[in-house]
Write an enzyme that holds these catalytic residues in place. Structure first.
Site, PDB file in Angstrom:
ATOM      1  N   GLY A  72      -0.502   5.977  -3.525  1.00  0.00           N
ATOM      2  CA  GLY A  72      -1.233   5.250  -2.496  1.00  0.00           C
ATOM      3  C   GLY A  72      -2.466   6.002  -2.024  1.00  0.00           C
ATOM      4  CB  THR A  73      -2.992   9.575  -1.192  1.00  0.00           C
ATOM      5  OG1 THR A  73      -1.902   9.579  -0.256  1.00  0.00           O
ATOM      6  CG2 THR A  73      -4.114  10.449  -0.666  1.00  0.00           C
ATOM      7  CG  ASN A 152       2.343   4.041   8.212  1.00  0.00           C
ATOM      8  OD1 ASN A 152       1.258   3.483   8.407  1.00  0.00           O
ATOM      9  ND2 ASN A 152       2.566   5.299   8.525  1.00  0.00           N
ATOM     10  CD  GLN A 180       5.349   1.559   4.621  1.00  0.00           C
ATOM     11  OE1 GLN A 180       6.402   0.946   4.427  1.00  0.00           O
ATOM     12  NE2 GLN A 180       5.286   2.866   4.518  1.00  0.00           N
ATOM     13  CB  SER A 200       2.700   4.036  -2.864  1.00  0.00           C
ATOM     14  OG  SER A 200       3.432   5.202  -3.177  1.00  0.00           O
ATOM     15  N   GLY A 201       4.389   3.590  -5.717  1.00  0.00           N
ATOM     16  CA  GLY A 201       5.697   3.419  -6.354  1.00  0.00           C
ATOM     17  C   GLY A 201       6.868   3.816  -5.469  1.00  0.00           C
ATOM     18  CB  CYS A 326       1.591  12.407   7.406  1.00  0.00           C
ATOM     19  SG  CYS A 326       1.942  11.346   6.009  1.00  0.00           S
TER      20      CYS A 326
HETATM   21  C1  LIG Z   1       3.108   6.245   2.153  1.00  0.00           C
HETATM   22  C2  LIG Z   1       1.831   5.576   2.490  1.00  0.00           C
HETATM   23  C3  LIG Z   1       0.633   5.937   1.847  1.00  0.00           C
HETATM   24  C4  LIG Z   1       0.560   7.093   0.864  1.00  0.00           C
HETATM   25  O1  LIG Z   1       1.096   6.768  -0.389  1.00  0.00           O
HETATM   26  P1  LIG Z   1       1.446   7.983  -1.402  1.00  0.00           P
HETATM   27  O2  LIG Z   1       1.870   7.295  -2.663  1.00  0.00           O
HETATM   28  O3  LIG Z   1       2.541   8.760  -0.764  1.00  0.00           O
HETATM   29  O4  LIG Z   1       0.181   8.751  -1.592  1.00  0.00           O
HETATM   30  C5  LIG Z   1      -0.513   5.262   2.172  1.00  0.00           C
HETATM   31  N1  LIG Z   1      -0.500   4.261   3.078  1.00  0.00           N
HETATM   32  C6  LIG Z   1       0.617   3.873   3.706  1.00  0.00           C
HETATM   33  C7  LIG Z   1       0.562   2.752   4.680  1.00  0.00           C
HETATM   34  C8  LIG Z   1       1.816   4.524   3.439  1.00  0.00           C
HETATM   35  O5  LIG Z   1       2.922   4.149   4.096  1.00  0.00           O
END
Ligand SMILES: *Cc1c(COP(=O)(O)O)cnc(C)c1O
Length: 400
Positions: A72-73, A152, A180, A200-201, A326
């Site tokens: 996701g990042t 989130n 999410q 994100s997986g 985080c």
């Molecule tokens: C967990 C999360 C991310 C980050 O995703 P990663 O795959 O851990 O880098 C980004 N945005 C939201 C809303 C998340 O909950």
């Protein structure tokens, strides 16, 4: 007693079928999908299947709109930086005050280092976006509007189709962090005017370190990573084939189980909220109770420090969190609750339970039976300075 895992917005258990799907790609199916021999072609076929599985989850028109990334990042960074590169004469970003750090830290960096103007749209007490402020911020200077689909911490949903349309009218691109939302809500990108989307997986029972950036056909795009022609030049580097195959399987499972989110998970979440609110005085659900994820319960408790609750629940084998993984760990109050207008003290008393399709009624009832006593204990043992609404930090001895 079995552990109760209710922190699924932080990460999810990898589904056993996902592990099974991945294993061959650590074994015989080790080939490089770009190779012209049989070792490569078998693997490249598996990547194609995974891309189609993600396409189906997103309701995307074309499978080549799906680009695999490291998570996701990376997807979020790629989308924002690409928009700044490809939208000449536009050097402003519109986002919300309650985005994930993956968006907010990047925006703060771009503001400091590159003089990019960032509009952080506020939210109200329920966490709902100020649409008038969003409209007012959009102009022919804005390269991209990036607003998350679901928050989130609180689970509050944003009206992304409407926000995308407003961005389009201003000639700006629209990106959504749907990390999410994906796998929890039906998504149909064929109709929505969303240009880019991140998922994100590991938030949908897939592996960590893999994600997707959806880029609608025709959207201008500039890659973050340059090198080989993998992912049609959108993301260079040899593909993480086991993880991609795992994410594809996870997407297929999420789609197959989508109905359970409303038929089973949401009622369980409501049972948890009702049970806790009935038994614990001075507790309230935060966020928008209507427009929100079916799996998330975010509850604020007056006069108690949520970090203490998390620690005591953990001793009973119950895992939940104070908000984003985080932000926790630091003693900073959640930026999401602060943006919603909670005082610093009140923001310390909020707890997030996030369920999954694996959650059971027995687990929920164990939390309902365990938490009231913990809150009562902490409230009687801690001293709340008058008027601050916030307990003093709980000494470790009180947790014994
Ligand atoms: C967990 C999360 C991310 C980050 O995703 P990663 O795959 O851990 O880098 C980004 N945005 C939201 C809303 C998340 O909950």
């Amino acid at each position: 007693m079995d552990a109760v895992y209710l922190d699924n917005n932080a990460t999810t258990r990898v589904a056993p079928a996902v592990v099974d799907a991945m294993l061959p790609f650590f074994g015989d199916q080790f080939g490089n999908p770009s190779s012209r021999h049989a070792f490569g072609s078998g693997v490249s076929g598996a990547l194609k299947t995974a891309r189609r599985q993600v396409q189906a989850l997103l309701g995307a028109a074309h499978d080549h709109e799906v680009t695999f990334t490291s998570g996701g990042t990376e997807s979020n960074s790629t989308a924002i930086l690409s928009a700044l590169e490809t939208m000449p004469g536009r050097n402003e970003i519109v986002t919300s005050a309650v985005e994930h750090p993956a968006i907010l830290s990047l925006c703060a960096h771009l503001e400091r280092q590159r003089g990019i103007r960032v509009h952080r749209i506020p939210v109200d007490r329920q966490g709902r976006l100020d649409i008038a402020a969003y409209r007012a911020a959009l102009s022919d200077k804005v390269a991209v509007a990036s607003i998350m689909w679901a928050n989130n911490e609180t689970g509050t949903l944003f009206p992304v189709a409407e926000l995308a349309e407003l961005a389009r009218q201003a000639g700006a691109l629209f990106h959504t962090d749907a990390v999410q939302a994906a796998g929890k809500l039906p998504i149909d990108l064929k109709e929505a005017g969303i240009d880019m989307l991140s998922l994100s997986g590991h938030k949908l029972h897939g592996p960590k370190g893999i994600g997707v950036l959806y880029v609608r056909r025709g959207t201008p795009f500039c890659p973050l990573l340059r090198g080989g022609q993998q992912e049609r030049g959108r993301r260079a580097g040899t593909e993480n084939t086991p993880a991609i195959v795992g994410l594809g399987k996870a997407a297929e499972l999420a789609l197959a189980h989508m109905d359970e989110m409303t038929s089973r998970v949401r009622p369980l979440r409501d049972r948890l909220e009702d049970g806790l609110l009935q038994r614990i005085p001075d507790a309230s659900v935060t966020g928008d109770r209507q427009q929100r994820l079916p799996n998330t319960a975010h509850i604020a408790f007056a006069d108690v420090d949520a970090e203490g609750i998390v620690a005591l629940l953990d001793r009973q084998g119950i895992a939940c969190s104070t908000g984003s993984a985080c932000a926790s760990g630091s003693m900073e109050p959640s930026h999401v609750l602060r943006a919603m207008g909670f005082a610093a003290g009140a923001a310390h008393g909020a707890l997030r339970f996030s369920l999954s399709r694996d959650s059971t009624e027995r687990e929920i009832d164990r939390v309902i039976a365990t938490l009231p006593g913990i809150v009562e204990t902490l409230r009687t043992r801690s001293v709340s300075p008058a008027g601050t609404g916030r307990s003093l930090a709980i000494p470790m001895s009180a947790l014994a």
